[in-house]
Scaffold this motif. Structure first.
Motif, short mmCIF file in Angstrom:
data_model
loop_
_atom_site.label_atom_id
_atom_site.label_comp_id
_atom_site.label_asym_id
_atom_site.label_seq_id
_atom_site.Cartn_x
_atom_site.Cartn_y
_atom_site.Cartn_z
N VAL A 65 9.59 3.67 -10.49
CA VAL A 65 8.66 2.49 -10.66
C VAL A 65 9.33 1.35 -11.06
CG1 VAL A 65 6.71 1.87 -12.08
CG2 VAL A 65 6.91 4.22 -11.10
N PHE A 68 10.55 -0.49 -8.35
CA PHE A 68 9.35 -1.06 -7.53
C PHE A 68 8.79 -2.38 -8.40
CE2 PHE A 68 7.77 3.62 -6.30
CZ PHE A 68 8.83 3.61 -5.34
N LEU A 69 8.97 -2.35 -9.46
CA LEU A 69 8.65 -3.64 -10.21
C LEU A 69 9.55 -4.63 -10.01
CD1 LEU A 69 6.79 -4.71 -12.58
CD2 LEU A 69 8.70 -3.69 -14.11
N SER A 72 8.99 -6.16 -6.44
CA SER A 72 7.66 -7.13 -6.64
C SER A 72 7.84 -8.44 -7.02
CB SER A 72 6.44 -6.31 -7.38
OG SER A 72 6.11 -5.36 -6.50
N TRP A 212 1.74 -10.55 -5.38
CA TRP A 212 1.92 -9.36 -6.24
C TRP A 212 0.56 -8.14 -5.95
CZ3 TRP A 212 5.46 -8.28 -10.12
CH2 TRP A 212 5.36 -7.20 -10.78
N THR A 229 7.59 -2.51 -2.84
CA THR A 229 6.90 -3.38 -3.79
C THR A 229 6.01 -2.37 -4.46
OG1 THR A 229 5.16 -4.08 -2.43
CG2 THR A 229 7.06 -5.51 -2.62
N LEU A 230 5.24 -2.52 -5.66
CA LEU A 230 4.60 -1.91 -6.70
C LEU A 230 3.50 -1.21 -6.01
CD1 LEU A 230 4.85 -3.24 -10.23
CD2 LEU A 230 5.05 -1.03 -9.51
N ILE A 234 3.70 2.70 -5.57
CA ILE A 234 2.89 3.21 -6.44
C ILE A 234 2.25 4.60 -5.62
CG2 ILE A 234 0.97 3.44 -7.90
CD1 ILE A 234 1.66 0.69 -9.13
N ALA A 251 1.48 3.93 -13.84
CA ALA A 251 2.27 3.09 -13.20
C ALA A 251 1.41 1.90 -12.87
CB ALA A 251 2.69 3.65 -11.75
N ALA A 255 1.72 -2.13 -13.57
CA ALA A 255 1.89 -3.22 -12.78
C ALA A 255 0.99 -4.31 -13.00
CB ALA A 255 1.39 -2.47 -11.32
#
Length: 281
Positions: A65, A68-69, A72, A212, A229-230, A234, A251, A255
């Protein structure tokens, strides 16, 4: 009766605020449950046993995660920068510069607001494929850096907003600078742009939030897990790791934090930007 009206309005607004806040409270509550407790029937608002370890698991190597953050943040910042720059330049040109077919081009630009991203995604995918950018974050960033458009972000809205704001700039300032020998570029950077700080700030906040939260475009262009990306990342947590709603909600809560921070920091500029942008036709 007059004293009751403000109280009644406040009560209705409070009830409406609690109703809108309820899904977020449920999300946060679910993120602190165990996997089994998150699907119990009947559901409970508060967990019987607290599991803050759901958040610590997001920082482990098994659940990417944080990766991913990071993706993003990179994509959103670059896309927002591209959109804001090109929107400011194009908005000033449509508002203050005279050139042929200006009104016709602006009309076509507004028409593009009615065209959803799903209509243009195929040619955009082909272009990104020719550039070798498929399965790369740059497939989401390059369109924003090259023009006032990015997947999931209505660039024409940014141009329209900046154009309306620049129309409120007094022509006397532009004429005085022209008499002093300043050219269009110098006038833009030295006079028009400093006055447009409220509109630029509000456009930055809106564009960042849209970028985002964009799910459709990363789903099309990104395939590898390490560059997702998030929103897409997710969702990808569920099949390989089971139906762990509590982990997914944790998660989602993570986000949501950057969006809330950006919105709280820029909400005053959003109001000012829209107010100033609506002063002219």
């Amino acid at each position: 009766m007059r004293h009751w009206r403000p109280r009644g309005t406040t009560t209705l607004l409070t009830i409406g605020g609690l109703v809108m806040l309820a899904p977020f409270l449920w999300m946060f509550s679910t993120s602190l449950r165990s996997a089994a407790a998150s699907v119990t029937v009947p559901p409970r608002w508060l967990p019987t046993q607290w599991h803050p370890d759901n958040y610590t698991r997001l920082a482990s190597d098994d659940y990417p995660v944080l990766r991913f953050l990071q993706n993003s943040v990179l994509v959103s910042l670059l896309a927002t920068t591209g959109i804001v720059i090109t929107s400011a330049l194009a908005g000033y040109a449509f508002a203050k510069l005279e050139f042929r077919f200006r009104n016709a081009l602006f009309g076509l630009l507004l028409v593009s607001l009615m065209i959803p991203i799903q209509v243009t995604i195929v040619p955009l995918y082909v272009i990104m494929g020719k550039l070798g950018l498929i399965d790369s974050p740059w497939a989401l960033v390059v369109p924003a850096l090259l023009g006032a458009f990015a997947p999931g972000i209505p660039g024409a809205f940014g141009i329209f907003m900046m154009r309306q704001f620049f129309r409120s700039t007094p022509d006397a300032l532009i004429e005085a600078a022209t008499i002093d020998g300043a050219g269009p570029i110098r006038i833009f950077f030295r006079i028009a742009l400093p006055l447009a700080k409220p509109a630029l700030a509000s456009l930055t906040v809106i564009t960042f939030i849209l970028s985002w939260n964009d799910y459709f475009s990363p789903l099309i262009f990104l395939n590898s897990t390490d560059i997702m990306t998030l929103p897409v990342g997710i969702q990808s947590l569920r099949p390989p790791f089971g139906q762990q709603s509590s982990l997914v909600m944790a998660a989602v809560t993570v986000a949501l934090i950057p969006v809330l921070l950006v919105f709280v920091a820029g909400q005053r500029w959003i109001v000012q930007g829209f107010t100033r942008s609506g002063l002219n036709e």
